[in-house]
Write an enzyme that holds these catalytic residues in place. Sequence first.
Site, PDB file in Angstrom:
ATOM      1  N   ASP A 107       0.856  -1.194   0.000  1.00  0.00           N
ATOM      2  CA  ASP A 107       0.000   0.000   0.000  1.00  0.00           C
ATOM      3  C   ASP A 107       0.888   1.239   0.000  1.00  0.00           C
ATOM      4  O   ASP A 107       1.799   1.358   0.820  1.00  0.00           O
ATOM      5  CB  ASP A 107      -0.915   0.005   1.222  1.00  0.00           C
ATOM      6  CG  ASP A 107      -1.914   1.149   1.174  1.00  0.00           C
ATOM      7  OD1 ASP A 107      -1.570   2.226   1.695  1.00  0.00           O
ATOM      8  OD2 ASP A 107      -3.010   0.979   0.635  1.00  0.00           O
ATOM      9  N   GLU A 150      -4.481   2.299  -4.732  1.00  0.00           N
ATOM     10  CA  GLU A 150      -3.033   2.314  -4.553  1.00  0.00           C
ATOM     11  C   GLU A 150      -2.551   1.083  -3.794  1.00  0.00           C
ATOM     12  O   GLU A 150      -1.482   1.084  -3.199  1.00  0.00           O
ATOM     13  CB  GLU A 150      -2.590   3.584  -3.822  1.00  0.00           C
ATOM     14  CG  GLU A 150      -3.026   3.694  -2.369  1.00  0.00           C
ATOM     15  CD  GLU A 150      -4.416   4.312  -2.193  1.00  0.00           C
ATOM     16  OE1 GLU A 150      -4.738   4.678  -1.061  1.00  0.00           O
ATOM     17  OE2 GLU A 150      -5.148   4.422  -3.180  1.00  0.00           O
TER      18      GLU A 150
END
Length: 243
Positions: A107, A150
């Site tokens: 992440d 993301e």
Amino acid sequence: AAYFLAAWVPLVAFGTFRAAQISLGVPVESWLDYGYPIVLAFAAVVMALSLADRMLTFRRERDTAKEHAERDGLTGVLNRKAIEYRLDWAILERRREHIPLSLVFIDLDFFKQINDRHGHTLGDHCLRAVTRVISEEFQYGDQLGPMGGEEFVLVLTGMDGQVAARIAERVRGKIERHCAVVDDIAVGVTASLGVAECTAQDTVASLIKRADEAMYRAKRAGGNRVRLDEALDAALVESAPAH
């Protein structure tokens, strides 16, 4: 069309000429008797080549369509459905062949701030840069796929948790070094990574969940670091040599 013309025009011409000779009562020369089977064989070979060419074209089109269906349009890596399918297959292989399998959940830190400050276009370029850096760590990029905007997962077949942790740290360092500047803009992209090793009871959902929880532990610790799944962390501590 070119194949059909190449096959049928000589055959039709030869057959018409021979039929005309017979109709007019002209004696048929011996070369016509031998030539007609040759022309038939030529037509059969050309038609076989045409069918093979069309089948090859259809196969290429099918493979291209399949690849496009499996790829994320933005980054070019496998999309979520495809990476989950690969992970499911890897879990089945792990159960059948007892091959180690680990998952790294990635992440990007503070990615929303990059989008808010520099716009989504630069944010997209950052995602491409990150996936390129991660894919360069391997011979091909089919182990990597997105879980969200993301968020990405990295499937490491044949690697136990200890090896996966080292790879995750290497990936983290490469992202920090090579994605600090994107499009000549200092964005300082970093990532938090969580590592989990597949067990005999794991499913796709449970393995992703454990790696995701490890990633959040890295987030809570300040980001830009690697954390292991609690079970994996405990196992590595137990196996570490005493000092």
